[in-house]
Design a protein around this motif. Structure first.
Motif, PDB file in Angstrom:
ATOM      1  N   PRO A 173     -38.161 -50.041 101.080  1.00  0.00           N
ATOM      2  CA  PRO A 173     -36.726 -50.080 100.776  1.00  0.00           C
ATOM      3  C   PRO A 173     -35.887 -49.143 101.644  1.00  0.00           C
ATOM      4  CG  PRO A 173     -37.960 -50.129  98.745  1.00  0.00           C
ATOM      5  CD  PRO A 173     -38.955 -49.881  99.841  1.00  0.00           C
ATOM      6  N   SER A 176     -30.940 -52.796  90.635  1.00  0.00           N
ATOM      7  CA  SER A 176     -32.070 -52.673  91.545  1.00  0.00           C
ATOM      8  C   SER A 176     -33.304 -52.166  90.810  1.00  0.00           C
ATOM      9  CB  SER A 176     -31.714 -51.709  92.690  1.00  0.00           C
ATOM     10  OG  SER A 176     -32.801 -51.523  93.564  1.00  0.00           O
ATOM     11  N   THR A 222     -36.803 -54.320  90.324  1.00  0.00           N
ATOM     12  CA  THR A 222     -38.010 -53.818  90.967  1.00  0.00           C
ATOM     13  C   THR A 222     -39.165 -53.625  89.990  1.00  0.00           C
ATOM     14  OG1 THR A 222     -38.751 -52.260  92.677  1.00  0.00           O
ATOM     15  CG2 THR A 222     -37.684 -51.319  90.734  1.00  0.00           C
ATOM     16  N   ASN A 231     -40.365 -54.314  95.500  1.00  0.00           N
ATOM     17  CA  ASN A 231     -39.263 -53.384  95.770  1.00  0.00           C
ATOM     18  C   ASN A 231     -38.595 -53.713  97.101  1.00  0.00           C
ATOM     19  OD1 ASN A 231     -41.263 -52.484  97.528  1.00  0.00           O
ATOM     20  ND2 ASN A 231     -41.383 -50.419  96.672  1.00  0.00           N
ATOM     21  N   THR A 232     -39.381 -54.266  98.009  1.00  0.00           N
ATOM     22  CA  THR A 232     -38.831 -54.699  99.296  1.00  0.00           C
ATOM     23  C   THR A 232     -37.822 -55.830  99.085  1.00  0.00           C
ATOM     24  OG1 THR A 232     -40.945 -54.171 100.349  1.00  0.00           O
ATOM     25  CG2 THR A 232     -39.417 -55.547 101.598  1.00  0.00           C
ATOM     26  N   ALA A 247     -34.557 -54.535  97.344  1.00  0.00           N
ATOM     27  CA  ALA A 247     -33.664 -53.854  98.275  1.00  0.00           C
ATOM     28  C   ALA A 247     -33.018 -54.843  99.246  1.00  0.00           C
ATOM     29  CB  ALA A 247     -34.440 -52.783  99.051  1.00  0.00           C
ATOM     30  N   ALA A 294     -31.639 -48.244  97.385  1.00  0.00           N
ATOM     31  CA  ALA A 294     -32.959 -47.950  97.947  1.00  0.00           C
ATOM     32  C   ALA A 294     -33.778 -47.058  97.018  1.00  0.00           C
ATOM     33  CB  ALA A 294     -32.809 -47.288  99.321  1.00  0.00           C
ATOM     34  N   ALA A 342     -34.908 -48.954  93.966  1.00  0.00           N
ATOM     35  CA  ALA A 342     -35.985 -49.900  94.255  1.00  0.00           C
ATOM     36  C   ALA A 342     -37.346 -49.221  94.260  1.00  0.00           C
ATOM     37  CB  ALA A 342     -35.740 -50.575  95.601  1.00  0.00           C
TER      38      ALA A 342
END
Length: 424
Positions: free
Chosen positions: A156, A326, A330, A335-336, A339, A365, A368
Motif C-alpha cells: 500500500p 480502507s 482490508t 491490502n494492495t 489501497a 495507505a 490498508a
C-alpha cells in the motif's frame, strides 16, 4: 442483479461463515472462490488462480525453511537463549518478539518476516512453557504495523506513492512514512502489552506436545544447525537486497530445496511442515478479492460511503471516512487492492476541496495495513492461525481495539505532519 451486488452478497455470506466457523475456514474460503466462478463473477479458469499466486509459493517455501530450524534443533537453541536473556515472562517475550518483528518488517516483506520468525517464536514458547497463542498474534500484528515505516515495507505504501505521482503531485520519500509508522508501531506495542494481551486466548495445543516430542527426536548436530541458520539468513538477505531476477518466492523455494539437500530435514518432513489450512485459506480468498475489484463491488462500497459525507465535507472528515473504509475493506480483501481502489478516489476528493492530498492518501495507505481484525486480512495473520490454534473471533477480539488505536493515532499525527492546507 448486477455482478457487483452478487459479489457483495457473497462477501457477506463468506464473512458470516468466517465469524461463526460453522465450517472450517479453509473450506469457506475455497467455496467462496468456487462461488465466484459459478455466479459468473470471474472466468472459470481464474477460480483456483490463488493456488498459483506467488505468496502461496512463498508460504510453502518459508514453512520448509522454518521447519528446518526445528528439526535441527536451532529454533529450540535460539529459544532457550532468548528465554535466558528475557526470562520466562510473557510480557518480556512479547515485547522482544514485537520489537524484532517491527524492525525486520520495516525493510523486508512482512509476510517473509512473519514466516522467518514463526519457528523462532515457537521455539521460545516451547522453552518458556508458554502457549504459542499468547505470542504469535502479537508477532503477526507487529509485522503488519512495521511495514508502514518505509516505502518498501508494504505494497500500500508503494501504491500511495504511485497515486501521487500519477496525479502529477510530489510523492512521498522513502522514510517519510516513518513519521506515522513509528508512532503507530509504538502505540500498537503499548496496546498489546497493556490491553491486547488480556484478549488473547490460552490455547494448549496437542501440537505443542508433538513439537516437544519432535524436539527430543530432532537432530542436535551443530553443523546442521549452522547450515539451517545460514540458509535462513541467506534467504532474508536475498529478500532484503531485492536482487534483480530473484523474487521472494524464488528465494524461499531455493532455501527450502537446500534445506532438504543438505539433510536439515527429510523430504517427508518438508511436506509435513507445510500448513495446508493456511495455503487454502489464503488461496481461496485471492479470487474473492479479485472479484470485488473486477465487478466494481469495492468501488460501489467506496462511492456509497463517500456519498454519505455530503457535498462539502471537511478534509478531516474525508480523511477519517476513507481511513475507516480502507480499514474495513482490508479486513477481507487484499491490502494492495484496497489501497489501489481508494487512493485515486482520495486524490480526487482532496483536489475538489483544494486540499493537499498527501494526508488523505497517507491515511488510506496506513489503514490498508491495519488488517488486524481477521485472519485473512493480511498474510502474517493467516500464517499464525494454525500454529497458534486461533479462531476467527480471537482476531476480532484482540485486533479491533488495535485498529481503533491506529485510527486515533493516525488522525492526530497525519494532519500535523502533512497539513491539509500547507502554508496557511
Amino acid at each position: 442483479m448486477s455482478p457487483a451486488i452478487k459479489c457483495l452478497i457473497l462477501l457477506a455470506v463468506v464473512a458470516l461463515f468466517f465469524i461463526t466457523e460453522l465450517i472450517p475456514l479453509a473450506i469457506t474460503a475455497t467455496a467462496g472462490a468456487i462461488a465466484c466462478g459459478l455466479l459468473g463473477l470471474l472466468p472459470a479458469k481464474q477460480v483456483f488462480s490463488g493456488l498459483s499466486n506467488s505468496t502461496v509459493v512463498l508460504f510453502a517455501g518459508m514453512f520448509v525453511v522454518g521447519a528446518a530450524m526445528f528439526y535441527t534443533g536451532l529454533a529450540q537453541s535460539i529459544g532457550n537463549k532468548v528465554v535466558h536473556l528475557c526470562g520466562t515472562g510473557e510480557n518480556s517475550l512479547m515485547f522482544g518478539l514485537m520489537i524484532v518483528g517491527t524492525a525486520l518488517s520495516s525493510v523486508l516483506s512482512n509476510t517473509g518476516t512473519a514466516a522467518c520468525l514463526l519457528p523462532v517464536a515457537l521455539g521460545i514458547c516451547s522453552a518458556a512453557k508458554i502457549p504459542a497463542s499468547r505470542q504469535l498474534m502479537p508477532l503477526a500484528f507487529a509485522c503488519g504495523w512495521g511495514g508502514i515505516i518505509t516505502m518498501v515495507g508494504t505494497p500500500p505504501n508503494i501504491i500511495a506513492t504511485g497515486a501521487l505521482t500519477a496525479a502529477g503531485l510530489p510523492s512521498f520519500g522513502f522514510f517519510e512514512f516513518a513519521w506515522i509508522g513509528i508512532p503507530v508501531s509504538i502505540a500498537g506495542m503499548l496496546y498489546m502489552m497493556f490491553i491486547g494481551k488480556h484478549l488473547l486466548p490460552k490455547v494448549e495445543l496437542d501440537a505443542d506436545q508433538d513439537i516437544e516430542q519432535e524436539i527430543e527426536a530432532t537432530s542436535t548436530d551443530s553443523k546442521k544447525q549452522i547450515i539451517s541458520g545460514a540458509i535462513l539468513i541467506a534467504v532474508v538477505l536475498v529478500m532484503a537486497l531485492d536482487i534483480k531476477g530473484v523474487t521472494l518466492e524464488m528465494a524461499a523455494i531455493i532455501g527450502a530445496l537446500i534445506c532438504v539437500l543438505t539433510g536439515c530435514l527429510t523430504e517427508k518432513q518438508a511436506y509435513a511442515s507445510i500448513d495446508w489450512v493456511t495455503i487454502f485459506l489464503f488461496a481461496g480468498m485471492m479470487p474473492v478479492s479479485t472479484a470485488m475489484d473486477k465487478t466494481g463491488a469495492g468501488k460501489l462500497i467506496a462511492e456509497w460511503t463517500v456519498g454519505l459525507m455530503g457535498g462539502d465535507p471537511s478534509p478531516m472528515v474525508v480523511t477519517a471516512v476513507l481511513f475507516a473504509l480502507s480499514c474495513i475493506l482490508t479486513q477481507f480483501m487484499s491490502n494492495t487492492a484496497s489501497a489501489a481502489l481508494l487512493c485515486p478516489i482520495g486524490v480526487a476528493i482532496a483536489k475538489q476541496l483544494n486540499a493537499d492530498p498527501k494526508a488523505v492518501i497517507m491515511a488510506i495507505a496506513v489503514a490498508a495495513s491495519c488488517a488486524f481484525a481477521t485472519p485473512v486480512g493480511t498474510p502474517p495473520n493467516t500464517l499464525v492461525l494454525g500454529p497458534g490454534g486461533y479462531k476467527f473471533m480471537d482476531y476480532v477480539k484482540a485486533g479491533t481495539g488495535l485498529v481503533i488505536v491506529c485510527f486515533v493515532v493516525s488522525l492526530i499525527v497525519i494532519p500535523i505532519v502533512w497539513p491539509f492546507f500547507p502554508g496557511k
